[in-house]
Design a protein around this motif. Structure first.
Motif, mmCIF file in Angstrom:
data_model
loop_
_atom_site.group_PDB
_atom_site.id
_atom_site.type_symbol
_atom_site.label_atom_id
_atom_site.label_comp_id
_atom_site.label_asym_id
_atom_site.label_seq_id
_atom_site.Cartn_x
_atom_site.Cartn_y
_atom_site.Cartn_z
ATOM 1 N N GLY A 83 -22.335 -60.503 -40.231
ATOM 2 C CA GLY A 83 -21.877 -61.110 -38.984
ATOM 3 C C GLY A 83 -21.783 -60.041 -37.905
ATOM 4 O O GLY A 83 -21.946 -58.846 -38.164
ATOM 5 N N GLU A 141 -19.477 -68.404 -32.613
ATOM 6 C CA GLU A 141 -19.035 -68.151 -33.998
ATOM 7 C C GLU A 141 -20.009 -67.160 -34.610
ATOM 8 O O GLU A 141 -21.044 -67.544 -35.158
ATOM 9 C CB GLU A 141 -19.017 -69.465 -34.779
ATOM 10 C CG GLU A 141 -18.676 -69.311 -36.247
ATOM 11 C CD GLU A 141 -17.354 -68.592 -36.478
ATOM 12 O OE1 GLU A 141 -17.359 -67.613 -37.243
ATOM 13 O OE2 GLU A 141 -16.341 -68.988 -35.884
ATOM 14 N N SER A 143 -20.777 -65.611 -37.187
ATOM 15 C CA SER A 143 -20.880 -65.454 -38.639
ATOM 16 C C SER A 143 -22.270 -64.942 -39.006
ATOM 17 O O SER A 143 -23.218 -65.029 -38.217
ATOM 18 C CB SER A 143 -20.639 -66.792 -39.329
ATOM 19 O OG SER A 143 -21.679 -67.690 -39.007
ATOM 20 N N ASN A 146 -24.898 -67.726 -38.635
ATOM 21 C CA ASN A 146 -25.307 -68.010 -37.258
ATOM 22 C C ASN A 146 -26.148 -66.882 -36.677
ATOM 23 O O ASN A 146 -27.092 -67.131 -35.919
ATOM 24 C CB ASN A 146 -24.083 -68.273 -36.382
ATOM 25 C CG ASN A 146 -23.501 -69.647 -36.604
ATOM 26 O OD1 ASN A 146 -24.147 -70.529 -37.178
ATOM 27 N ND2 ASN A 146 -22.277 -69.848 -36.160
#
Length: 195
Positions: A83, A141, A143, A146
């Motif tokens: 991330g 987000e 992460s 993503n």
């Protein structure tokens, strides 16, 4: 053996400079923080290498935009596993937005036809709608999933960026082929990861 044959064929075809750039990137530059800039430079030089001799200066704006796009994808890719801080996808989104705006503006700066300007704008909008959306999701987000999604989308989004640049250069038919291939490539990427 196959690698040596590939290098030999590049050398015969004048590919030594490209082979050297990619080899230097893979062995010397990729691990440090300069990796995204090195990869961006290699991609920009690849665009220039594809230009007709005597017309490389006119290909420089497109080469720089492809390099800028490559920089954003490579910077994001460093965070695919763990991330990213929110600032990374936010910064790459700003870079991609600037890239899209510049690609859409190039035909006007080069006094191209209205059709070239419209094609460039449509391609740039497609680029930003695809890659920008994925980066915005990663910024909200950040992460690993993503960020990986944004990287994969960024790889595929080179196609609408190329369509924008090609249309802006007066190659409407080729730009249409690139634009039509993008959704097909995205479908294929669901089965085989582009990263």
């Amino acid at each position: 053996m196959a690698a040596a044959a590939g290098v030999g064929s590049r050398a015969r075809g004048g590919g030594w400079p490209r082979t050297g750039r990619l080899g230097a990137y893979a062995r010397l530059v990729q691990p440090p923080a300069a990796g995204p800039a090195a990869m961006a430079g290699a991609r920009a030089l690849n665009v220039l290498a594809g230009a007709e001799p005597g017309r490389r200066s006119s290909a420089l704006p497109a080469a720089l935009l492809v390099g800028a796009h490559t920089y954003t994808v490579t910077a994001l890719s460093r965070h695919e596993v763990s991330g990213a801080p929110r600032t990374v996808p936010a910064a790459t989104l700003a870079g991609s937005t600037a890239t899209a705006l510049a690609a859409a503006a190039l035909p006007s700066l080069q006094r191209r036809s209205p059709a070239a300007r419209i094609g460039a704008a449509v391609g740039a909008l497609g680029y930003l709608a695809s890659y920008g959306t994925a980066q915005a999701r990663a910024a909200r987000e950040p992460s690993a999933a993503n960020v990986r999604g944004a990287v994969g989308t960024g790889i595929m989004s080179l196609m609408p960026l190329q369509a924008s640049l090609t249309a802006g250069g007066g190659g409407a038919a080729l730009a249409g082929v690139l634009a039509a291939a993008h959704p097909l490539a995205r479908r294929l990427a669901r089965k085989v990861s582009p990263t």
